[in-house]
Design a protein around this motif. Structure first.
Motif, PDB file in Angstrom:
ATOM      1  N   ARG A   1      14.187   2.858 -13.100  1.00  0.00           N
ATOM      2  CA  ARG A   1      15.081   3.056 -11.957  1.00  0.00           C
ATOM      3  C   ARG A   1      14.372   3.773 -10.811  1.00  0.00           C
ATOM      4  NH1 ARG A   1      20.622   3.405 -10.513  1.00  0.00           N
ATOM      5  NH2 ARG A   1      20.525   3.944  -8.320  1.00  0.00           N
ATOM      6  N   VAL A   2      13.582   4.787 -11.136  1.00  0.00           N
ATOM      7  CA  VAL A   2      12.864   5.543 -10.113  1.00  0.00           C
ATOM      8  C   VAL A   2      11.892   4.630  -9.353  1.00  0.00           C
ATOM      9  CG1 VAL A   2      11.118   7.358  -9.813  1.00  0.00           C
ATOM     10  CG2 VAL A   2      13.134   7.788 -11.219  1.00  0.00           C
TER      11      VAL A   2
ATOM     12  N   THR B   1       6.453   8.256 -12.162  1.00  0.00           N
ATOM     13  CA  THR B   1       5.750   6.979 -12.243  1.00  0.00           C
ATOM     14  C   THR B   1       4.229   7.087 -12.152  1.00  0.00           C
ATOM     15  OG1 THR B   1       6.005   6.654  -9.861  1.00  0.00           O
ATOM     16  CG2 THR B   1       7.704   5.701 -11.293  1.00  0.00           C
ATOM     17  N   GLN B   2       3.701   8.248 -11.860  1.00  0.00           N
ATOM     18  CA  GLN B   2       2.260   8.357 -11.578  1.00  0.00           C
ATOM     19  C   GLN B   2       1.367   7.989 -12.762  1.00  0.00           C
ATOM     20  OE1 GLN B   2       1.636  12.326 -10.165  1.00  0.00           O
ATOM     21  NE2 GLN B   2       2.164  13.287 -12.105  1.00  0.00           N
ATOM     22  N   ASP B   3       1.857   8.110 -13.977  1.00  0.00           N
ATOM     23  CA  ASP B   3       1.040   7.768 -15.143  1.00  0.00           C
ATOM     24  C   ASP B   3       1.356   6.397 -15.730  1.00  0.00           C
ATOM     25  OD1 ASP B   3      -0.281  10.221 -15.024  1.00  0.00           O
ATOM     26  OD2 ASP B   3       1.283  11.213 -16.196  1.00  0.00           O
ATOM     27  N   CYS B   4       2.170   5.626 -15.034  1.00  0.00           N
ATOM     28  CA  CYS B   4       2.582   4.302 -15.533  1.00  0.00           C
ATOM     29  C   CYS B   4       1.687   3.205 -14.952  1.00  0.00           C
ATOM     30  CB  CYS B   4       4.025   4.018 -15.144  1.00  0.00           C
ATOM     31  SG  CYS B   4       5.193   5.187 -15.856  1.00  0.00           S
ATOM     32  N   ASP B   5       1.595   2.109 -15.685  1.00  0.00           N
ATOM     33  CA  ASP B   5       0.848   0.950 -15.220  1.00  0.00           C
ATOM     34  C   ASP B   5       1.856  -0.044 -14.638  1.00  0.00           C
ATOM     35  OD1 ASP B   5      -1.150  -0.885 -14.728  1.00  0.00           O
ATOM     36  OD2 ASP B   5      -1.104  -1.699 -16.757  1.00  0.00           O
TER      37      ASP B   5
ATOM     38  N   ALA C   1       0.829  -1.206   0.000  1.00  0.00           N
ATOM     39  CA  ALA C   1       0.000   0.000   0.000  1.00  0.00           C
ATOM     40  C   ALA C   1       0.867   1.261   0.000  1.00  0.00           C
ATOM     41  CB  ALA C   1      -0.935  -0.002   1.206  1.00  0.00           C
ATOM     42  N   LEU C   2       1.918   1.258   0.785  1.00  0.00           N
ATOM     43  CA  LEU C   2       2.805   2.414   0.840  1.00  0.00           C
ATOM     44  C   LEU C   2       3.508   2.620  -0.493  1.00  0.00           C
ATOM     45  CD1 LEU C   2       4.166   4.723   2.315  1.00  0.00           C
ATOM     46  CD2 LEU C   2       5.805   3.078   3.233  1.00  0.00           C
ATOM     47  N   LEU C   3       3.990   1.543  -1.098  1.00  0.00           N
ATOM     48  CA  LEU C   3       4.693   1.661  -2.372  1.00  0.00           C
ATOM     49  C   LEU C   3       3.753   2.124  -3.484  1.00  0.00           C
ATOM     50  CD1 LEU C   3       7.099   1.469  -4.197  1.00  0.00           C
ATOM     51  CD2 LEU C   3       6.738  -1.007  -4.349  1.00  0.00           C
ATOM     52  N   VAL C   4       2.570   1.563  -3.554  1.00  0.00           N
ATOM     53  CA  VAL C   4       1.608   1.989  -4.580  1.00  0.00           C
ATOM     54  C   VAL C   4       1.293   3.471  -4.412  1.00  0.00           C
ATOM     55  CG1 VAL C   4      -0.779   1.729  -5.376  1.00  0.00           C
ATOM     56  CG2 VAL C   4       0.643  -0.294  -4.992  1.00  0.00           C
ATOM     57  N   SER C   5       1.136   3.909  -3.179  1.00  0.00           N
ATOM     58  CA  SER C   5       0.886   5.326  -2.919  1.00  0.00           C
ATOM     59  C   SER C   5       2.050   6.184  -3.399  1.00  0.00           C
ATOM     60  CB  SER C   5       0.654   5.527  -1.417  1.00  0.00           C
ATOM     61  OG  SER C   5       0.524   6.892  -1.128  1.00  0.00           O
TER      62      SER C   5
END
Length: 92
Positions: free
Chosen positions: A69-70, A42-46, A30-34
């Motif tokens: 990498r990010v 990365t916010q627009d990546c699947d 949950a923390l990583l997905v957030s």
């Protein structure tokens, strides 16, 4: 670069987390997905995230090696993570 986000963050090293405070796999995911959703890279990546026994698996397609990498850097920043398996593919 992984520290650029839209909100304040704290960087953790997994070995600094006391064993009685290690988050569960579900909490780590949950923390990583957030974090991935907040990160400008990365916010627009699947990106698919799985966590099992404190090992993070990243899977999916991303636009560049920088994004790959990010995402891995963000995974390593999650408290309790002991390994990151980065299977993200850079789309050609």
């Amino acid at each position: 670069m992984a520290w650029i986000t839209t909100s304040e963050r704290t960087r953790y090293d997994w070995h600094e987390v006391p064993s009685d405070e290690v988050p569960s796999d579900r909490e780590m995911k949950a923390l990583l997905v957030s974090r991935l959703n907040e990160n400008l890279y990365t916010q627009d990546c699947d990106i698919r995230v799985e966590v099992s026994e404190r090992v993070v698996l990243l899977d999916g397609d991303v636009d560049s090696s920088v994004v790959r990498r990010v995402a891995a850097d963000d995974a390593w920043d999650v408290p309790g993570v002991v390994e990151v398996d980065n299977r993200l593919s850079v789309a050609s």
